[in-house]
Design an enzyme around this catalytic site. Sequence first.
Site, PDB file in Angstrom:
ATOM      1  N   GLY A 192     -11.758  -4.368   8.068  1.00 19.31           N
ATOM      2  CA  GLY A 192     -11.227  -4.074   9.392  1.00 19.31           C
ATOM      3  C   GLY A 192     -12.043  -3.009  10.109  1.00 19.31           C
ATOM      4  CG  HIS A 232      -3.652  -5.160   5.030  1.00 19.73           C
ATOM      5  ND1 HIS A 232      -2.518  -4.396   5.146  1.00 19.73           N
ATOM      6  CD2 HIS A 232      -4.600  -4.332   4.529  1.00 19.73           C
ATOM      7  CE1 HIS A 232      -2.763  -3.172   4.732  1.00 19.73           C
ATOM      8  NE2 HIS A 232      -4.027  -3.095   4.359  1.00 19.73           N
TER       9      HIS A 232
HETATM   10  P1  AMP Z   1      -6.476  -0.669   3.086  1.00 21.68           P
HETATM   11  O1  AMP Z   1      -5.422  -1.456   2.369  1.00 21.68           O
HETATM   12  O2  AMP Z   1      -5.951   0.405   3.951  1.00 21.68           O
HETATM   13  O3  AMP Z   1      -7.562  -0.228   2.144  1.00 21.68           O
HETATM   14  O4  AMP Z   1      -7.163  -1.692   4.090  1.00 21.68           O
HETATM   15  C1  AMP Z   1      -7.709  -2.898   3.648  1.00 21.68           C
HETATM   16  C2  AMP Z   1      -8.484  -3.531   4.770  1.00 21.68           C
HETATM   17  O5  AMP Z   1      -7.613  -3.770   5.870  1.00 21.68           O
HETATM   18  C3  AMP Z   1      -9.618  -2.629   5.286  1.00 21.68           C
HETATM   19  O6  AMP Z   1     -10.762  -3.428   5.544  1.00 21.68           O
HETATM   20  C4  AMP Z   1      -9.036  -2.067   6.565  1.00 21.68           C
HETATM   21  O7  AMP Z   1      -9.992  -1.700   7.520  1.00 21.68           O
HETATM   22  C5  AMP Z   1      -8.214  -3.245   7.049  1.00 21.68           C
HETATM   23  N1  AMP Z   1      -7.182  -2.803   7.987  1.00 21.68           N
HETATM   24  C6  AMP Z   1      -6.244  -1.836   7.789  1.00 21.68           C
HETATM   25  N2  AMP Z   1      -5.506  -1.650   8.907  1.00 21.68           N
HETATM   26  C7  AMP Z   1      -5.986  -2.514   9.834  1.00 21.68           C
HETATM   27  C8  AMP Z   1      -5.656  -2.808  11.198  1.00 21.68           C
HETATM   28  N3  AMP Z   1      -4.687  -2.161  11.834  1.00 21.68           N
HETATM   29  N4  AMP Z   1      -6.371  -3.758  11.846  1.00 21.68           N
HETATM   30  C9  AMP Z   1      -7.379  -4.424  11.215  1.00 21.68           C
HETATM   31  N5  AMP Z   1      -7.731  -4.196   9.925  1.00 21.68           N
HETATM   32  C10 AMP Z   1      -7.064  -3.254   9.253  1.00 21.68           C
END
Ligand code: AMP
Length: 270
Positions: A146, A36
Amino acid sequence: MAFKKIKTLDELQTWRQNLDGKLAFVPTMGALHDGHLSLVKEGLKRASQVIVSIYVNPTQFAPHEDFDQYPRQIEDDIRKLKEVGAQTVWLPDTQDIYPNGPEITVHAGEIAKTLEGEFRPHFFDGVTTVVARLFECVKPDIAIFGEKDFQQLQVIRHMAETQKLPIEIIGAPIIRDENGLALSSRNAYLSVEEYKIAIQLNRIMKEMADGQIDEKQAHQKLLEADFDKIDYCCSRNSATLKPENPNHILAAVWLGKTRLIDNMPMLAVK
Ligand code: AMP
């Protein structure tokens, strides 16, 4: 400038009206990790202000999924955001996101039907609904997602294109731990034993991406490594997500109650 914590939609709107310069937006569900934070850093490179939302969106969870257990650690998240240099966090209320109750108002397109869409049919409509509402409230110039959630990124790009949203959608690379496991808030569910299995996913996907093993062999290796279930581990075209002209590997696998997803480009195919 002091870090700003916004709770209500009124506060958000007043803040937005008074903001100068380019605004980058990073939507999240919290339990923030370096993945994040890398999106925040990307935003800071491209805009003068970065706002992060933290909202565990009920419409993207099916009733049997982990909405109640999803990790929530707001104070820790805010500390990390301050450290990395984000200027603002928005902690929306469900009332502000879903004034008429948590219903689906934006349907994801064709690209949402395959892969994740087959195994989590409710998921992308929930994502497009919440992201459209978040965009409407924040009015960012840029939004950063991401590549970890590769299909989600393509679904959002598609939504922004078809709705002609004046928002630039940026994809940022996957951040992994020292053993190659893609960081995820859900990794917190893994036991020590499960973690040892989880780190095999990246290794097996790399062999497939290198062309050393095919899909069938990859499935076999995943089961031998002790993954409990494979939703998919396959090669697809990165733009269409269809099997024709494959250049990207995508996988979703289960370890006990934890579902892991990952993806990577096929190295032999340009
Ligand atoms: P989430 O909180 O899981 O909904 O993720 C929020 C954002 O963080 C989304 O755009 C995800 O794709 C991104 N994200 C989560 N894990 C990773 C990671 N390991 N590397 C890059 N971006 C990530």
